[in-house]
Design a protein around this motif. Sequence first.
Motif, PDB file in Angstrom:
ATOM      1  N   LYS A  83      16.456   3.264 -10.009  1.00 46.04           N
ATOM      2  CA  LYS A  83      16.509   2.009  -9.269  1.00 46.04           C
ATOM      3  C   LYS A  83      15.379   1.848  -8.260  1.00 46.04           C
ATOM      4  O   LYS A  83      15.001   0.734  -7.908  1.00 46.04           O
ATOM      5  CB  LYS A  83      17.861   1.882  -8.568  1.00 46.04           C
ATOM      6  CG  LYS A  83      19.025   1.679  -9.526  1.00 46.04           C
ATOM      7  CD  LYS A  83      20.336   1.479  -8.795  1.00 46.04           C
ATOM      8  CE  LYS A  83      21.479   1.241  -9.780  1.00 46.04           C
ATOM      9  NZ  LYS A  83      22.779   1.031  -9.068  1.00 46.04           N
ATOM     10  N   ASN A  84      14.837   2.965  -7.753  1.00 49.28           N
ATOM     11  CA  ASN A  84      13.781   2.860  -6.742  1.00 49.28           C
ATOM     12  C   ASN A  84      12.386   2.772  -7.358  1.00 49.28           C
ATOM     13  O   ASN A  84      11.376   2.883  -6.660  1.00 49.28           O
ATOM     14  CB  ASN A  84      13.845   4.058  -5.790  1.00 49.28           C
ATOM     15  CG  ASN A  84      13.674   5.386  -6.517  1.00 49.28           C
ATOM     16  OD1 ASN A  84      13.820   5.451  -7.730  1.00 49.28           O
ATOM     17  ND2 ASN A  84      13.376   6.438  -5.758  1.00 49.28           N
ATOM     18  N   VAL A  85      12.336   2.575  -8.679  1.00 52.07           N
ATOM     19  CA  VAL A  85      11.063   2.456  -9.397  1.00 52.07           C
ATOM     20  C   VAL A  85      11.019   1.087 -10.058  1.00 52.07           C
ATOM     21  O   VAL A  85      12.059   0.523 -10.425  1.00 52.07           O
ATOM     22  CB  VAL A  85      10.928   3.571 -10.464  1.00 52.07           C
ATOM     23  CG1 VAL A  85       9.599   3.456 -11.210  1.00 52.07           C
ATOM     24  CG2 VAL A  85      11.041   4.942  -9.811  1.00 52.07           C
ATOM     25  N   SER A  86       9.821   0.533 -10.190  1.00 49.70           N
ATOM     26  CA  SER A  86       9.690  -0.779 -10.846  1.00 49.70           C
ATOM     27  C   SER A  86      10.313  -0.724 -12.232  1.00 49.70           C
ATOM     28  O   SER A  86      10.135   0.257 -12.967  1.00 49.70           O
ATOM     29  CB  SER A  86       8.217  -1.163 -10.965  1.00 49.70           C
ATOM     30  OG  SER A  86       7.621  -1.286  -9.703  1.00 49.70           O
ATOM     31  N   PRO A  87      11.027  -1.758 -12.633  1.00 50.04           N
ATOM     32  CA  PRO A  87      11.665  -1.756 -13.955  1.00 50.04           C
ATOM     33  C   PRO A  87      10.627  -1.644 -15.071  1.00 50.04           C
ATOM     34  O   PRO A  87       9.483  -2.106 -14.926  1.00 50.04           O
ATOM     35  CB  PRO A  87      12.397  -3.101 -13.995  1.00 50.04           C
ATOM     36  CG  PRO A  87      11.740  -3.952 -12.966  1.00 50.04           C
ATOM     37  CD  PRO A  87      11.273  -3.013 -11.900  1.00 50.04           C
ATOM     38  N   THR A  88      11.030  -1.044 -16.156  1.00 50.11           N
ATOM     39  CA  THR A  88      10.091  -0.876 -17.283  1.00 50.11           C
ATOM     40  C   THR A  88       9.928  -2.162 -18.080  1.00 50.11           C
ATOM     41  O   THR A  88       8.940  -2.317 -18.800  1.00 50.11           O
ATOM     42  CB  THR A  88      10.579   0.243 -18.225  1.00 50.11           C
ATOM     43  OG1 THR A  88      11.905  -0.054 -18.673  1.00 50.11           O
ATOM     44  CG2 THR A  88      10.572   1.590 -17.521  1.00 50.11           C
ATOM     45  N   LEU A  89      10.871  -3.095 -17.952  1.00 48.71           N
ATOM     46  CA  LEU A  89      10.805  -4.359 -18.682  1.00 48.71           C
ATOM     47  C   LEU A  89      10.956  -5.536 -17.717  1.00 48.71           C
ATOM     48  O   LEU A  89      11.750  -5.476 -16.773  1.00 48.71           O
ATOM     49  CB  LEU A  89      11.925  -4.435 -19.733  1.00 48.71           C
ATOM     50  CG  LEU A  89      11.939  -3.365 -20.826  1.00 48.71           C
ATOM     51  CD1 LEU A  89      13.165  -3.557 -21.719  1.00 48.71           C
ATOM     52  CD2 LEU A  89      10.668  -3.409 -21.650  1.00 48.71           C
ATOM     53  N   LYS A  90      10.179  -6.588 -17.970  1.00 43.24           N
ATOM     54  CA  LYS A  90      10.319  -7.829 -17.209  1.00 43.24           C
ATOM     55  C   LYS A  90      10.119  -9.026 -18.132  1.00 43.24           C
ATOM     56  O   LYS A  90       9.410  -8.948 -19.137  1.00 43.24           O
ATOM     57  CB  LYS A  90       9.292  -7.896 -16.071  1.00 43.24           C
ATOM     58  CG  LYS A  90       9.709  -7.186 -14.807  1.00 43.24           C
ATOM     59  CD  LYS A  90       8.751  -7.512 -13.664  1.00 43.24           C
ATOM     60  CE  LYS A  90       9.198  -6.867 -12.354  1.00 43.24           C
ATOM     61  NZ  LYS A  90       8.286  -7.223 -11.230  1.00 43.24           N
ATOM     62  N   LYS A  91      10.737 -10.157 -17.743  1.00 46.12           N
ATOM     63  CA  LYS A  91      10.532 -11.393 -18.484  1.00 46.12           C
ATOM     64  C   LYS A  91       9.093 -11.865 -18.309  1.00 46.12           C
ATOM     65  O   LYS A  91       8.470 -11.624 -17.265  1.00 46.12           O
ATOM     66  CB  LYS A  91      11.488 -12.476 -17.975  1.00 46.12           C
ATOM     67  CG  LYS A  91      12.946 -12.218 -18.235  1.00 46.12           C
ATOM     68  CD  LYS A  91      13.815 -13.366 -17.751  1.00 46.12           C
ATOM     69  CE  LYS A  91      13.787 -13.495 -16.240  1.00 46.12           C
ATOM     70  NZ  LYS A  91      14.718 -14.543 -15.766  1.00 46.12           N
ATOM     71  N   PRO A  92       8.548 -12.572 -19.322  1.00 48.21           N
ATOM     72  CA  PRO A  92       7.231 -13.192 -19.132  1.00 48.21           C
ATOM     73  C   PRO A  92       7.340 -14.317 -18.098  1.00 48.21           C
ATOM     74  O   PRO A  92       8.434 -14.826 -17.822  1.00 48.21           O
ATOM     75  CB  PRO A  92       6.895 -13.728 -20.521  1.00 48.21           C
ATOM     76  CG  PRO A  92       8.215 -13.942 -21.192  1.00 48.21           C
ATOM     77  CD  PRO A  92       9.119 -12.868 -20.655  1.00 48.21           C
ATOM     78  N   ILE A  93       6.201 -14.706 -17.561  1.00 49.64           N
ATOM     79  CA  ILE A  93       6.205 -15.809 -16.599  1.00 49.64           C
ATOM     80  C   ILE A  93       5.834 -17.130 -17.270  1.00 49.64           C
ATOM     81  O   ILE A  93       6.012 -18.193 -16.671  1.00 49.64           O
ATOM     82  CB  ILE A  93       5.249 -15.521 -15.420  1.00 49.64           C
ATOM     83  CG1 ILE A  93       3.818 -15.294 -15.924  1.00 49.64           C
ATOM     84  CG2 ILE A  93       5.742 -14.310 -14.630  1.00 49.64           C
ATOM     85  CD1 ILE A  93       2.802 -15.122 -14.793  1.00 49.64           C
ATOM     86  N   ASP A  94       5.348 -17.052 -18.502  1.00 48.31           N
ATOM     87  CA  ASP A  94       4.974 -18.263 -19.233  1.00 48.31           C
ATOM     88  C   ASP A  94       4.632 -17.880 -20.667  1.00 48.31           C
ATOM     89  O   ASP A  94       4.715 -16.698 -21.044  1.00 48.31           O
ATOM     90  CB  ASP A  94       3.771 -18.940 -18.567  1.00 48.31           C
ATOM     91  CG  ASP A  94       3.622 -20.416 -18.953  1.00 48.31           C
ATOM     92  OD1 ASP A  94       4.469 -20.925 -19.730  1.00 48.31           O
ATOM     93  OD2 ASP A  94       2.656 -21.035 -18.496  1.00 48.31           O
ATOM     94  N   TYR A  95       4.260 -18.874 -21.463  1.00 47.34           N
ATOM     95  CA  TYR A  95       3.793 -18.649 -22.828  1.00 47.34           C
ATOM     96  C   TYR A  95       2.516 -19.457 -23.069  1.00 47.34           C
ATOM     97  O   TYR A  95       2.325 -20.538 -22.487  1.00 47.34           O
ATOM     98  CB  TYR A  95       4.832 -19.108 -23.855  1.00 47.34           C
ATOM     99  CG  TYR A  95       6.079 -18.261 -23.939  1.00 47.34           C
ATOM    100  CD1 TYR A  95       6.117 -17.108 -24.714  1.00 47.34           C
ATOM    101  CD2 TYR A  95       7.234 -18.646 -23.248  1.00 47.34           C
ATOM    102  CE1 TYR A  95       7.269 -16.345 -24.796  1.00 47.34           C
ATOM    103  CE2 TYR A  95       8.391 -17.891 -23.339  1.00 47.34           C
ATOM    104  CZ  TYR A  95       8.403 -16.740 -24.109  1.00 47.34           C
ATOM    105  OH  TYR A  95       9.544 -15.989 -24.201  1.00 47.34           O
ATOM    106  N   THR A  96       1.681 -18.935 -23.963  1.00 47.01           N
ATOM    107  CA  THR A  96       0.519 -19.667 -24.462  1.00 47.01           C
ATOM    108  C   THR A  96       0.690 -19.862 -25.962  1.00 47.01           C
ATOM    109  O   THR A  96       1.029 -18.919 -26.677  1.00 47.01           O
ATOM    110  CB  THR A  96      -0.785 -18.880 -24.202  1.00 47.01           C
ATOM    111  OG1 THR A  96      -0.939 -18.678 -22.806  1.00 47.01           O
ATOM    112  CG2 THR A  96      -1.992 -19.638 -24.750  1.00 47.01           C
ATOM    113  N   LEU A  97       0.462 -21.077 -26.429  1.00 47.00           N
ATOM    114  CA  LEU A  97       0.533 -21.342 -27.870  1.00 47.00           C
ATOM    115  C   LEU A  97      -0.715 -20.766 -28.527  1.00 47.00           C
ATOM    116  O   LEU A  97      -1.833 -21.195 -28.232  1.00 47.00           O
ATOM    117  CB  LEU A  97       0.646 -22.840 -28.142  1.00 47.00           C
ATOM    118  CG  LEU A  97       0.725 -23.243 -29.622  1.00 47.00           C
ATOM    119  CD1 LEU A  97       1.993 -22.695 -30.267  1.00 47.00           C
ATOM    120  CD2 LEU A  97       0.671 -24.769 -29.767  1.00 47.00           C
TER     121      LEU A  97
END
Length: 560
Positions: A111-125
Amino acid sequence: MGNSLCLPFSSNNSKALPIDTIFKLPSPTPAWPPGGGFGSGIIDLGGLQVYQTSTFKKVWATYEGGPDDLGATFFEPHLIPDGFSVLGFYSQPNNQPLFGYVLVGKDVEEKNVSPTLKKPIDYTLVWSSSSLKKFKKTGHGYIWLPTPPDGYKAVGHVVTTSPDKPSLEKIRCVRSDLTDQPETSNWIWGPGTESDSNDFNVYSFQPSNRGTKEPGVPLGTFAAQNNASSTSSTLSLACLKNNKFDLSSMPNLDQIKELFQAYSPLIYLHPKETYLPSSVTWYFNNGALLYKKGEESNPVPIEPNGSNLPQGGSNDGAYWLDLPIDDNAKERVRKGDLQSSEACIHVKPVYGGTYTDIAIWIFYPFNGPSTAKLELLDIPLGKIGEHVGDWEHLTLRISNFNGMLHKMYFSQHSGGKWVDASLLEFYKGNKPVAYSSLNGHALYAKPGLVLQGSGGIGIRNDTDKSDKVMDAGERYSVVAAEYLGSEIVEPPWLDYAREWGPKVTYELGVEVQEVEGLLTAGLKSTFESLVKILPNEVYGEEGPTGPKMKKNWYGDEVSS
């Protein structure tokens, strides 16, 4: 059935299209012997657990372009375990059965470490099918590249049938320290040909650095490239990296034996094959000799296990092996002994320990002469192609997630070819079939003629079924598995670094003149053009060395 992982599953799309049936091996896999993490279903890469899924739902397909101009289909991972996230979609050409996988991931970092997975902030076509005005396709398709947060990388694309951007919940990006440099491997699809570098193309991709000590892990996802050539520098995606890399998912010795019994190949020799394989021990026991430079008149018999061979060093030309001196013994040993033949297997980790390679080495005392094909005419090439000592190999690539055979490598002269399990021929359950070419012993997945050359001109590689068969599972020995430490005692001959036959450089001019003397004037120029393109190994300019001296012993197989 093989070991299974009991996990709750969920669907993330209530409007799912029908699930396509994935290719399955002809027979159920056995229950692998217990021990370690092999076949457990999940591998921990260091705060990121990954699970291999082959359950897909179809998103979009085109029926033109790509390999054999049959199009390709794009899939979304389906019914993944609860707590796991999609990392990328799957695609493959339509010229073969549905067969493949993708990895899905679960963050198990502290828990005290940055998560290994995150959602994207956007998409590019990246691309849409709107440009395919006349192509046969299932509606419109859109390929999206996730925009990762700072410190994270995208490892796969999303495919939709709508011009609207996908939900940010659809996919996850991976923390950068758990990613590795990629390179493209196989062409999946493009509206033009693969060489059309200015067109859109889709490729599978893998870690650019591969070997027994390399941590890179392929995800099974695809890379879409718009107006770019197929180079790793242009890829906008990354592979995974096994930061844990403790080899805990590699098979133990009992599991290796069970795997080899399940997948040991059957090798057909050509009906006219004269130069058969033998065991190394048979070769040594029947008069093979060790020569030393400067003492050529006093060759030494070799101990059955090769214990008196010089160990280590390099291929410096100081020593070499050869057939017996006596003509009768020489001819007998040259022909080998199929009844004694033995598969020498080397087991090693690949793809960051998520896969196991079982390399199956086969020894032939002699490699026979080559035959040229000049359009409709076959021309024996005299001594060209002959050499003493011939090592060939097949490699089984097996998933450490579930013990499934993924593909098999066929060595072919100075290169070779990987063939997916879905395209292999099988014999008695899940035992793949290989065909050894006449005299040269290159290995192929199908019988027939393969020509080293083009335009009907080249070196013949003929294969066919016969009653001369080597069942690798009947007689085999695990000669090396470095990750098992002292459990495997390597035979002394494995560390012999010099040549298994004398270096032979043919008097090419004499051999060519003899062949040309048999040809009409019209065929002489054709033959001369063939001579210019023959590979070095045909001339005997490269002396054969043993398995441990080959690049693929610690590295990946060389594809030609």
